[in-house]
Motif scaffolding. Structure first.
Motif, PDB file in Angstrom:
ATOM      1  N   ILE A 160       0.917  -1.067  -0.071  1.00 19.17           N
ATOM      2  CA  ILE A 160      -0.060   0.025  -0.068  1.00 19.17           C
ATOM      3  C   ILE A 160       0.872   1.272   0.035  1.00 19.17           C
ATOM      4  O   ILE A 160       1.911   1.365   0.653  1.00 19.17           O
ATOM      5  CB  ILE A 160      -0.715  -0.146   1.330  1.00 19.17           C
ATOM      6  CG1 ILE A 160      -1.736  -1.171   1.215  1.00 19.17           C
ATOM      7  CG2 ILE A 160      -1.815   1.324   1.328  1.00 19.17           C
ATOM      8  CD1 ILE A 160      -2.910  -1.237   2.637  1.00 19.17           C
TER       9      ILE A 160
ATOM     10  N   VAL B 254       0.802   5.307   0.585  1.00 15.20           N
ATOM     11  CA  VAL B 254      -0.111   6.127   1.571  1.00 15.20           C
ATOM     12  C   VAL B 254       0.786   7.663   1.093  1.00 15.20           C
ATOM     13  O   VAL B 254       2.077   7.844   1.657  1.00 15.20           O
ATOM     14  CB  VAL B 254       0.019   6.089   2.786  1.00 15.20           C
ATOM     15  CG1 VAL B 254      -0.713   7.009   3.555  1.00 15.20           C
ATOM     16  CG2 VAL B 254      -0.578   4.708   3.294  1.00 15.20           C
ATOM     17  N   SER B 255       0.018   8.533   0.579  1.00 15.81           N
ATOM     18  CA  SER B 255       0.487   9.951   0.316  1.00 15.81           C
ATOM     19  C   SER B 255       0.105  10.768   1.481  1.00 15.81           C
ATOM     20  O   SER B 255      -1.001  11.059   1.443  1.00 15.81           O
ATOM     21  CB  SER B 255       0.317  10.418  -1.200  1.00 15.81           C
ATOM     22  OG  SER B 255       0.683  11.703  -1.333  1.00 15.81           O
ATOM     23  N   LEU B 256       1.028  11.248   2.104  1.00 13.40           N
ATOM     24  CA  LEU B 256       0.628  12.225   3.219  1.00 13.40           C
ATOM     25  C   LEU B 256       1.148  13.693   2.900  1.00 13.40           C
ATOM     26  O   LEU B 256       2.287  13.898   2.418  1.00 13.40           O
ATOM     27  CB  LEU B 256       1.394  12.110   4.578  1.00 13.40           C
ATOM     28  CG  LEU B 256       1.029  10.511   5.017  1.00 13.40           C
ATOM     29  CD1 LEU B 256       1.871  10.121   6.102  1.00 13.40           C
ATOM     30  CD2 LEU B 256      -0.343  10.686   5.661  1.00 13.40           C
TER      31      LEU B 256
ATOM     32  N   VAL C 201      -6.029  10.448   7.570  1.00 12.81           N
ATOM     33  CA  VAL C 201      -5.416   9.302   6.530  1.00 12.81           C
ATOM     34  C   VAL C 201      -4.703   8.219   7.295  1.00 12.81           C
ATOM     35  O   VAL C 201      -4.930   6.924   7.068  1.00 12.81           O
ATOM     36  CB  VAL C 201      -4.172  10.053   5.588  1.00 12.81           C
ATOM     37  CG1 VAL C 201      -3.552   9.062   4.685  1.00 12.81           C
ATOM     38  CG2 VAL C 201      -4.953  11.088   5.013  1.00 12.81           C
ATOM     39  N   LEU C 202      -3.917   8.599   8.401  1.00 17.68           N
ATOM     40  CA  LEU C 202      -3.308   7.438   9.045  1.00 17.68           C
ATOM     41  C   LEU C 202      -4.360   6.566   9.716  1.00 17.68           C
ATOM     42  O   LEU C 202      -4.032   5.271   9.811  1.00 17.68           O
ATOM     43  CB  LEU C 202      -2.583   8.145  10.105  1.00 17.68           C
ATOM     44  CG  LEU C 202      -1.140   8.559   9.630  1.00 17.68           C
ATOM     45  CD1 LEU C 202      -0.185   9.329  10.506  1.00 17.68           C
ATOM     46  CD2 LEU C 202      -0.330   7.710   8.798  1.00 17.68           C
TER      47      LEU C 202
ATOM     48  N   VAL D  35      -5.297   4.197   7.445  1.00 18.48           N
ATOM     49  CA  VAL D  35      -4.491   3.045   6.904  1.00 18.48           C
ATOM     50  C   VAL D  35      -4.228   2.013   8.336  1.00 18.48           C
ATOM     51  O   VAL D  35      -4.054   1.026   7.968  1.00 18.48           O
ATOM     52  CB  VAL D  35      -2.968   3.924   6.838  1.00 18.48           C
ATOM     53  CG1 VAL D  35      -2.027   3.081   6.694  1.00 18.48           C
ATOM     54  CG2 VAL D  35      -3.068   4.629   5.732  1.00 18.48           C
TER      55      VAL D  35
ATOM     56  N   VAL E  67       3.502  -1.207   4.057  1.00 24.03           N
ATOM     57  CA  VAL E  67       2.983   0.288   3.698  1.00 24.03           C
ATOM     58  C   VAL E  67       4.287   1.159   3.238  1.00 24.03           C
ATOM     59  O   VAL E  67       5.093   1.145   4.189  1.00 24.03           O
ATOM     60  CB  VAL E  67       2.352   1.032   4.830  1.00 24.03           C
ATOM     61  CG1 VAL E  67       2.117   2.320   4.593  1.00 24.03           C
ATOM     62  CG2 VAL E  67       0.988   0.150   4.983  1.00 24.03           C
TER      63      VAL E  67
ATOM     64  N   LEU F  95       5.162   5.056   3.283  1.00 26.08           N
ATOM     65  CA  LEU F  95       4.723   6.557   3.366  1.00 26.08           C
ATOM     66  C   LEU F  95       5.387   7.487   2.512  1.00 26.08           C
ATOM     67  O   LEU F  95       6.571   7.400   2.430  1.00 26.08           O
ATOM     68  CB  LEU F  95       4.944   6.725   4.738  1.00 26.08           C
ATOM     69  CG  LEU F  95       4.349   6.126   5.971  1.00 26.08           C
ATOM     70  CD1 LEU F  95       4.499   6.697   7.196  1.00 26.08           C
ATOM     71  CD2 LEU F  95       2.492   6.164   5.749  1.00 26.08           C
TER      72      LEU F  95
ATOM     73  N   VAL G  16      -3.368   5.289  -1.125  1.00 23.44           N
ATOM     74  CA  VAL G  16      -4.237   6.090  -0.381  1.00 23.44           C
ATOM     75  C   VAL G  16      -3.687   7.424  -0.251  1.00 23.44           C
ATOM     76  O   VAL G  16      -2.544   7.703  -0.292  1.00 23.44           O
ATOM     77  CB  VAL G  16      -4.044   5.509   1.274  1.00 23.44           C
ATOM     78  CG1 VAL G  16      -4.973   6.281   2.068  1.00 23.44           C
ATOM     79  CG2 VAL G  16      -4.612   3.954   1.360  1.00 23.44           C
TER      80      VAL G  16
END
Length: 237
Positions: free
Chosen positions: A113, A115-117, A126-127, A130, A141, A143, A202
């Protein structure tokens, strides 16, 4: 912070596809609202199409929702005949208090996965999604810090380390979490490249830029490039 997160899944009710079982399992911890939108051409009357196709569209939508219900997911469904999909998604998302929107895509395994923060005010929303997804399965994951900072800057490292610590403090395996820091010049191209190497993406919703108003938002660009499922966590309303 999110309390009992709700996910909106828009489905074209005129040509519905059943969600992949792997995706159903991954999303099991979330409450699901399946939006069946039936596209209405400009020259057609919504009421006329509704009278002609409502029974068929309702049956298809119920079959899609049942796939989640059979897996023990809390699910609702709503059918809308509309000329404007984007407006309908936003309206229904607001009406049902949805915290995120899923753009479905090709699904094989769901082991990696991305995950764009970016927006600090939306980071913990968002977290939290996740965290729930990682608890439902056993994915790795990555990040990604989608911010205009120099690679290796103290601010970027602090941001990503803090996000990692937040997940670990809630019981997730630190070894399953890595991070990537882009440069300001390459952040979107790197994100799209990384997305192609992951199974599920995400993103956090952000205020639309001029570019996004012209060519579409980032989640659509990532989905168009990769064909992978993209989950966009909405800002708090």
């Amino acid at each position: 912070m999110l309390d009992d997160p709700t996910l909106l899944i828009p489905v074209d009710a005129s040509e519905p596809d059943d969600p992949a079982l792997e995706l159903v399992e991954l999303l099991r911890p979330l409450r699901i609202v399946v939006l069946g939108y039936y596209p209405v051409p400009d020259q057609a009357a919504p009421q006329q199409l509704s009278e002609e196709y409502e029974d068929e569209a309702t049956a298809a939508l119920e079959a899609c929702a049942r796939r989640f219900a059979d897996a023990g997911v809390e699910v609702e469904s709503v059918l809308v005949f509309t000329r404007d999909r984007v407006q309908t998604v936003d309206r229904v998302g607001n009406e049902y208090g949805c915290d995120a929107v899923l753009t479905t895509g090709a699904v094989g395994s769901l082991n990696h996965i991305l995950v764009s923060l970016k927006d600090e005010t939306n980071m913990f929303r968002v977290l939290e999604v996740v965290r729930l997804v990682m608890m439902a399965g056993d994915p790795e994951v990555t990040l990604f810090h989608a911010e205009s900072v120099e690679r290796g800057s103290a601010r970027s490292e602090l941001y990503l380390r803090g996000a990692t610590d937040w997940l670990v403090d809630r019981g997730l395996d630190r070894d399953a979490i890595t991070w990537v820091e882009p440069t300001a010049e390459t952040q979107e191209s790197e994100l799209r490249e990384l997305a192609g190497d992951h199974d599920f993406i995400v993103l956090g919703e952000s205020e639309p830029s001029v570019r996004e108003r012209v060519v579409g938002d980032l989640s659509n660009r990532v989905h168009d490039r990769t064909g992978k499922p993209v989950l966009t966590v909405r800002r708090e309303r």
